[in-house]
Design an enzyme around this catalytic site. Structure first.
Site, PDB file in Angstrom:
ATOM      1  N   ASP A 101       1.070  -1.069   0.196  1.00 58.79           N
ATOM      2  CA  ASP A 101       0.020  -0.118  -0.201  1.00 58.79           C
ATOM      3  C   ASP A 101       0.580   1.491   0.621  1.00 58.79           C
ATOM      4  O   ASP A 101       1.718   1.425  -1.252  1.00 58.79           O
ATOM      5  CB  ASP A 101      -1.250  -0.256   1.603  1.00 58.79           C
ATOM      6  CG  ASP A 101      -1.774   1.071   1.051  1.00 58.79           C
ATOM      7  OD1 ASP A 101      -2.889   0.491   0.490  1.00 58.79           O
ATOM      8  OD2 ASP A 101      -2.232   1.779   1.665  1.00 58.79           O
ATOM      9  N   TYR A 235      -1.707  11.720   1.363  1.00 62.97           N
ATOM     10  CA  TYR A 235      -2.327  11.709   0.601  1.00 62.97           C
ATOM     11  C   TYR A 235      -3.051  12.490   0.265  1.00 62.97           C
ATOM     12  O   TYR A 235      -2.818  13.614  -1.430  1.00 62.97           O
ATOM     13  CB  TYR A 235      -4.083  11.635   0.768  1.00 62.97           C
ATOM     14  CG  TYR A 235      -4.195  10.063   1.576  1.00 62.97           C
ATOM     15  CD1 TYR A 235      -4.139   8.796   0.208  1.00 62.97           C
ATOM     16  CD2 TYR A 235      -3.764   8.763   2.136  1.00 62.97           C
ATOM     17  CE1 TYR A 235      -4.483   7.375   0.146  1.00 62.97           C
ATOM     18  CE2 TYR A 235      -4.104   7.872   2.600  1.00 62.97           C
ATOM     19  CZ  TYR A 235      -4.682   6.632   1.427  1.00 62.97           C
ATOM     20  OH  TYR A 235      -4.696   5.534   1.469  1.00 62.97           O
ATOM     21  N   HIS A 302      -7.270  -6.515  -0.575  1.00 66.95           N
ATOM     22  CA  HIS A 302      -5.847  -5.918  -0.758  1.00 66.95           C
ATOM     23  C   HIS A 302      -4.975  -5.838   0.662  1.00 66.95           C
ATOM     24  O   HIS A 302      -3.793  -5.873   0.203  1.00 66.95           O
ATOM     25  CB  HIS A 302      -6.433  -4.554  -0.129  1.00 66.95           C
ATOM     26  CG  HIS A 302      -6.072  -3.449   0.131  1.00 66.95           C
ATOM     27  ND1 HIS A 302      -5.196  -3.155  -1.599  1.00 66.95           N
ATOM     28  CD2 HIS A 302      -5.249  -2.393   0.795  1.00 66.95           C
ATOM     29  CE1 HIS A 302      -3.899  -2.056  -1.410  1.00 66.95           C
ATOM     30  NE2 HIS A 302      -4.240  -1.628   0.421  1.00 66.95           N
TER      31      HIS A 302
END
Length: 323
Positions: A101, A235, A302
C-alpha cells in the site's frame, strides 16, 4: 509476538519506532494505510526464522513514531529520507525491501531515488507508474478525480479535518474492521456529509480467520492516541509530490533493482480502471525492466500480507533467497 524486540531510532530529525527480530541479511518492511509495523507480524516471525533480520518501522506519523504537525512534512522526500536514515542506522549498504500500500509507494520512490540501497524489492498491491502520477499534464489527484469521481476516497482525503470528522462518526474498532476486511473491488467512495459505503459496504458480523479481536485491539490502541490526520497527510501531499518529482518524468526503475510484485485478485487496486492492462500488457515491465515476476493471488483482497501471510512469506523467501 513477545519475541519481537522494539526500539527507537533517530532518523531524519524524528524518533522512529522499530520492531525487529532475527540475524542475517536485512529485510525492511514498509506498511501502508491505515496500518502499523504490526501488519508485518507474520512476516517478521517467518523471515527471521529463515535466517534474515526482519525490521518493520512505524512510518512517520504512525503508531509510536514521531508525528510532525505540518502537512508538508509528509512528502515523498521526507518519507524516503526516513527510510534511508533507518538503513544507515543499521550499518548496512543495501537491504531487501518489502512494501505494501503506501509502503509500496515509498518503496518505489526509494528504488527511484536511491536504487543503490536496494538489493531487491518485493512489492505488494501497488504497482509503479499509476500511483506515482508522473503524467506531466495531469496532477495526481486530478487524475484520480477524472477516473473515479469527486467522492473517490483519495480525492475526499485532501481537505484537512473533513475526513477525520467523518471517520470520527464511527467507532474506531468498527472503522478498522471495515477497512481491513473489505472485499470491495470498485472505487471506494465517501459522499460528502455521510460515511457512505466507505471501504466496505457489507461488513460481516464475525472477523475472518486471519484477523482477530486482539489484532483489532492493537490497531485501536495506537490510532486512538494518534488519530488519522498524519496518515491522511500522505494523501494530502500527492499533488506536491507530483510537482517535486518533475525531474524524474519519464524515468523508470533502475535495471539494477530486481522486483517481484504480488497482488490479490479481489484487491481494489487490481480492479481500478486500466490497472490489469498496465500490469499484464507490458506497461509495468516497461517502467520496471527488472520485474522478474507478477503473482496474482486468487480470491485474496487488499491486505494480502495478513490475509495470505504464509503464501506471501513463501514468495518473499523464494525471491530474496536467490541473492
Amino acid at each position: 509476538m513477545e519475541t519481537i524486540s522494539h526500539r527507537t531510532v533517530e532518523v531524519n530529525g524524528i524518533k522512529m519506532h522499530v520492531a525487529e527480530k532475527g540475524e542475517g541479511p536485512v529485510v525492511l518492511f514498509l506498511h501502508g494505510f491505515p496500518e502499523l509495523w504490526y501488519s508485518w507480524r507474520h512476516q517478521i516471525l517467518g523471515l527471521s526464522s529463515l535466517g534474515y533480520r526482519a525490521i518493520a518501522p512505524d512510518l512517520r506519523g504512525y503508531g509510536d513514531t514521531e508525528a510532525p504537525s505540518l502537512i508538508m512534512s509528509y512528502t515523498c522526500f521526507h518519507l524516503v529520507g526516513d527510510v534511508v536514515a533507518l538503513i544507515d542506522s543499521l550499518g548496512v549498504e543495501k537491504v531487501f525491501v518489502v512494501g505494501h500500500d503506501w509502503g509500496a509507494i515509498i518503496g518505489w520512490y526509494l528504488c527511484l531515488f536511491r536504487p543503490e540501497r536496494v538489493k531487491g524489492y518485493v512489492c505488494l498491491s501497488v504497482p509503479f507508474r499509476p500511483f506515482l502520477g508522473r503524467d506531466p499534464k495531469v496532477k495526481t489527484v486530478d487524475a484520480f478525480r477524472d477516473a473515479c469521481g469527486d467522492d473517490f476516497y483519495i480525492c475526499r482525503f485532501q481537505e484537512p479535518g473533513k475526513m477525520e470528522a467523518e471517520f470520527g462518526r464511527v467507532d474506531t474498532a468498527y472503522l478498522f474492521k471495515n477497512i481491513l476486511t473489505t472485499r470491495l473491488t470498485e472505487a471506494p467512495v465517501f459522499p460528502k456529509g455521510e460515511y457512505g459505503n466507505g471501504f466496505n459496504p457489507n461488513p460481516q458480523d464475525t472477523l475472518p480467520s486471519w484477523l482477530s479481536e486482539k489484532d483489532i485491539a492493537y490497531y485501536v490502541s495506537k490510532f486512538e492516541k494518534t488519530g488519522l490526520t498524519c496518515a491522511l497527510n500522505y494523501y494530502r501531499n500527492l499533488n506536491l509530490n507530483w510537482e517535486l518529482t518533475a525531474p524524474w518524468t519519464g524515468v523508470g526503475i533502475s535495471n539494477n533493482v530486481p522486483v517481484k510484485f504480488i497482488i490479490g485478485s479481489v484487491d481494489l487496486v487490481y480492479n481500478f480502471p486500466g490497472m490489469k492492462e498496465y500490469i499484464h500488457n507490458g506497461g509495468f515491465k516497461k517502467d520496471v525492466p527488472n520485474l522478474e515476476e507478477v503473482v496474482v493471488q486468487e480470491g485474496v483482497a487488499h491486505f494480502n500480507n495478513q490475509e495470505a501471510a504464509e503464501d506471501v512469506n513463501k514468495h518473499i523467501y523464494q525471491f530474496i533467497n536467490k541473492f
